[in-house]
Design an enzyme around this catalytic site. Sequence first.
Site, PDB file in Angstrom:
ATOM      1  N   ASP A   7       0.872  -1.166   0.000  1.00 29.29           N
ATOM      2  CA  ASP A   7       0.000   0.000   0.000  1.00 29.29           C
ATOM      3  C   ASP A   7       0.913   1.221   0.000  1.00 29.29           C
ATOM      4  O   ASP A   7       2.113   1.111   0.279  1.00 29.29           O
ATOM      5  CB  ASP A   7      -0.875  -0.028   1.258  1.00 29.29           C
ATOM      6  CG  ASP A   7      -1.761   1.199   1.385  1.00 29.29           C
ATOM      7  OD1 ASP A   7      -2.283   1.677   0.356  1.00 29.29           O
ATOM      8  OD2 ASP A   7      -1.935   1.691   2.516  1.00 29.29           O
ATOM      9  N   ASP A   9      -0.186   4.908   1.246  1.00 27.42           N
ATOM     10  CA  ASP A   9      -0.421   5.770   2.402  1.00 27.42           C
ATOM     11  C   ASP A   9      -0.267   5.004   3.711  1.00 27.42           C
ATOM     12  O   ASP A   9      -0.939   4.004   3.945  1.00 27.42           O
ATOM     13  CB  ASP A   9      -1.837   6.367   2.343  1.00 27.42           C
ATOM     14  CG  ASP A   9      -2.014   7.295   1.155  1.00 27.42           C
ATOM     15  OD1 ASP A   9      -1.022   7.909   0.746  1.00 27.42           O
ATOM     16  OD2 ASP A   9      -3.140   7.392   0.639  1.00 27.42           O
TER      17      ASP A   9
END
Length: 216
Positions: A7, A9
């Site tokens: 991922d 963020d």
Amino acid sequence: MKAFIFDLDGVITDSAEYHYLAWKALGEDLGIPIDREFNETLKGVSRTESLERILRLGHRENDFSLEEKEKLATKKNSHYVSLIAKITSADILPGIETFLSELREAGYKIGMASASKNAQMVTRQLGLLHAFDHIVDAATVMDSKPHPEVFLKAAEALAVDPKDCIGVEDAVAGIEAIRAAGMFAVGIGERNVLIEADIVFTDTRDLTLENVLTRI
């Protein structure tokens, strides 16, 4: 295991704070107070679904047409983009560059599965585009996390079977997406929050190949 899929963020960089500030500002415009606790429910969720959750919070889900909602989401994104305009390599979370280099040297394929439509831009500003073999973001998927589509697309682009992939996430929705994709789930955060993760590290500094592989 043949690939790691990250991922963006909260894992590669902490741009989650900028998402919070942008949503908070939009909430204030709509008369819907948004605190950090509620913001936790937006992590790893698409822009459209985040807006829907905010409108439900303020009991205003029926106050806007689809077109008006799109304008609200665009307004939030414009604010977010202005906030992240100054992101640099100094904003990469501790240990991540070393870990990415370690994976590359060990021959693993490296992908990104992000709920952000700005993933390419942010990764470029961080100076990390070269570190990823492929990036899948919200602009290229139909279903947002916790649906596994974004992780499955990343695995497909890397030409690796999902069962041979390790997903790395900091959000509950992201961990659920990794598990639904049939991948091994590594969480970054608190064990009592990321309860569905196979292993959890509280700090990105602890992300090393040895630390992951010895726990599989």
